[in-house]
Design an enzyme around this catalytic site. Structure first.
Site, PDB file in Angstrom:
ATOM      1  N   CYS A  74      41.642  40.816  47.438  1.00 35.78           N
ATOM      2  CA  CYS A  74      40.912  39.911  46.891  1.00 35.78           C
ATOM      3  C   CYS A  74      41.887  38.742  46.547  1.00 35.78           C
ATOM      4  O   CYS A  74      42.470  37.966  46.076  1.00 35.78           O
ATOM      5  CB  CYS A  74      40.598  39.884  45.611  1.00 35.78           C
ATOM      6  SG  CYS A  74      39.570  38.465  44.605  1.00 35.78           S
ATOM      7  N   CYS A  77      42.085  35.737  44.121  1.00 31.54           N
ATOM      8  CA  CYS A  77      43.036  36.257  43.281  1.00 31.54           C
ATOM      9  C   CYS A  77      45.011  36.541  43.892  1.00 31.54           C
ATOM     10  O   CYS A  77      45.504  35.980  43.160  1.00 31.54           O
ATOM     11  CB  CYS A  77      43.331  38.168  42.860  1.00 31.54           C
ATOM     12  SG  CYS A  77      41.676  38.530  42.300  1.00 31.54           S
TER      13      CYS A  77
END
Length: 513
Positions: A74, A77
């Site tokens: 991600c 992230c």
């Protein structure tokens, strides 16, 4: 080139919001990229997975925990990690600015091993942060509740500043991202607070581990000190307030003769056996593999050079004194006196303590006599150091030396209405009340933090109860040692008998007792 930016923008907009309660704009997402990590900067947040999640959260001394659920693929992230690490630096690791308060962790939900763990917390988007006490994470079921006593989703932590602001609101604190070690205006100075002494069990473990590290590092075990160390280990096995330190001490003691046999302690053989001993001792961790942790909690000073190890050692001695039975008080007294005289490397402190020990002419017959002697000795040390530290300005301003307990902590400990000295230059103490306080303070209060933490072997309620009780008959022997020690009314005697039985099977050596 512009044609490539449109699908890229749509791609970024398609990401789930970082927190469910706030819709994110492209501008707010861009702040995630503001903090860059140094390539040499270590990670401060602790990586967890399904195999160690419960164990790490059960054993942490931290009051609170934050778990970040993320996926390594991600982009949001990855961009959030520098923000999270900037906050984790304050609370995690040996160089933590504010240790023992919050354990900051992360779980990678993209790994198959963590699928069930992430489902357990109903992770619906990445990254997702939860806050709660460590024990709540261990026992948590699906869909964490918003109750303050349960696990809560952090709804405003998109940047390091916002995450720390959220934390400050929960704790009523004002921590800053630029805080440096030992510059903590929130450090609690009321060491008489029962909530703080409950956390001192971790400092007792820390002091125990450091003491043995010093002994081994300075090669202090020789033919003159061997017996003193064995006596102290016996005391730890029977009465240390930490179960894991009792286990480690027992393992060390059982193997002691293998590592330090008498015939190898001659001066001319010290060097030839040091390497062998070092390798063997690497298998023994006096209080478990996580100790020492590198920081203090109850014994933390407001400056790097105050409190710490000496405070932890005093708490250890007090906690041992309140756990012995009447019949073993003088043996315990001798074990502590000999240990300090043989292994405490502050020469002036060692000599002062030895002088106080030598002034005792009559053996102690009751636990109360020993407990009160140690309490009085500690106050004498504080009284002496108060004068020195005041004149030289070397004391800790937040933790000045004091005569303990204060009237605020124990009004019934004072016979007179005032805390002032009487005409003899002494406080009129109610010694019976002082003894009750010491037993409670360094006994039950000291280990109440074990409740719900799962620090025992298996984390059962029975084990917790044993730790809260006086440990005279609570022998803890490592499973791998395959020992069978009969529990007697005096744990010292039981272990001594076992040790002597081992010695009989060996060639004659000088008595250790």
């Amino acid at each position: 080139m512009p044609s490539l930016l449109v699908p890229l923008a749509l791609f970024l907009l398609s990401f789930e919001p970082l927190y469910s309660s706030a819709a994110a704009s492209i501008g707010s997402r861009s702040t995630l990229r503001a903090v860059k990590t140094d390539g040499d900067q270590p990670d401060f947040a602790v990586d967890l997975n399904a195999t160690n999640f419960d164990a790490v959260l059960s054993e942490t001394p931290a009051t609170y925990a934050i778990v970040e659920f993320f996926a390594h693929w991600c982009p949001a992230c990855r961009n959030y990690k520098p923000h999270y690490e900037k906050v984790a630096r304050l609370f995690n690791g040996h160089e933590a600015v504010h240790p023992g308060i919050i354990l900051m962790t992360r779980v990678d939900c993209a790994l198959k091993i963590n699928t069930e763990l992430c489902d357990r917390f109903s992770v619906g988007h990445y990254p997702m942060l939860f806050w709660g006490s460590p024990s709540k994470f261990v026992t948590a079921g699906p869909k964490p509740k918003p109750d303050k006593n349960e696990i809560r989703a952090i709804d405003d932590g998109r940047t390091a500043d916002r995450l720390l602001n959220w934390i400050n609101k929960q704790l009523g604190s004002s921590y800053g991202l630029e805080d440096e070690k030992f510059e903590n205006e929130h450090l609690q100075s009321n060491v008489s607070d029962s909530e703080q002494i409950a956390r001192a069990v971790y400092d007792v473990e820390e002091a125990t581990a450091i003491a043995f590290d010093i002994i081994l590092e300075h090669k202090m075990i020789n033919s003159d000190t061997r017996a003193s160390l064995i006596k102290f280990l016996q005391l730890l096995v029977a009465h240390h307030p930490s179960r894991r330190c009792r286990k480690g001490s027992a393992e060390f003691l059982v193997n002691f003769d293998e590592v330090y046999p008498t015939d190898m302690l001659a001066d001319n053989k010290q060097e030839t056996t040091s390497a062998k001993r070092k390798g063997t001792l690497g298998n023994f961790q006096i209080c478990g593999k996580e100790v020492p942790r590198g920081y203090w909690m109850f014994c933390r000073g407001s400056r790097n050079d105050t409190r710490g190890f000496s405070c932890g050692l005093w708490v250890l001695m007090h906690s041992l004194s309140v756990r012995v039975e009447d019949g073993e008080t003088h043996s315990a007294f001798s074990a502590i006196c000999e240990f300090i005289h043989s292994f405490f490397i502050c020469e002036e402190c060692r000599e002062h303590f030895h002088k106080m020990c030598s002034s005792v002419s009559t053996p102690f017959n009751k636990t109360s006599d020993f407990v009160l002697w140690l309490w009085n000795a500690h106050n004498k040390v504080n009284e002496r150091l108060m004068k020195v530290e005041t004149s030289l300005k070397t004391g800790d301003p937040k933790f000045p030396k004091m005569i303990w307990p204060s009237k605020q902590l124990c009004p019934s400990c004072y016979l007179s209405q005032s805390q002032e000295l009487n005409h003899t230059g002494q406080i009129d103490w109610n010694r019976d009340e002082v003894f009750k306080l010491l037993c409670s303070y360094y006994g039950k209060m000291l280990v109440t933090v074990y409740k719900g933490k799962g620090l025992d072997d298996g984390g059962t309620n029975t084990a917790v109860t044993e730790d809260l009780a006086v440990s005279t008959n609570a022998f803890v022997v490592p499973v791998g040692a395959a020992l069978a020690i009969a529990v007697a009314s005096c744990a010292f005697g039981a272990l001594a008998c076992f040790w002597r039985s081992r010695q009989k099977n060996r060639k004659p050596r000088r008595s250790w007792n």
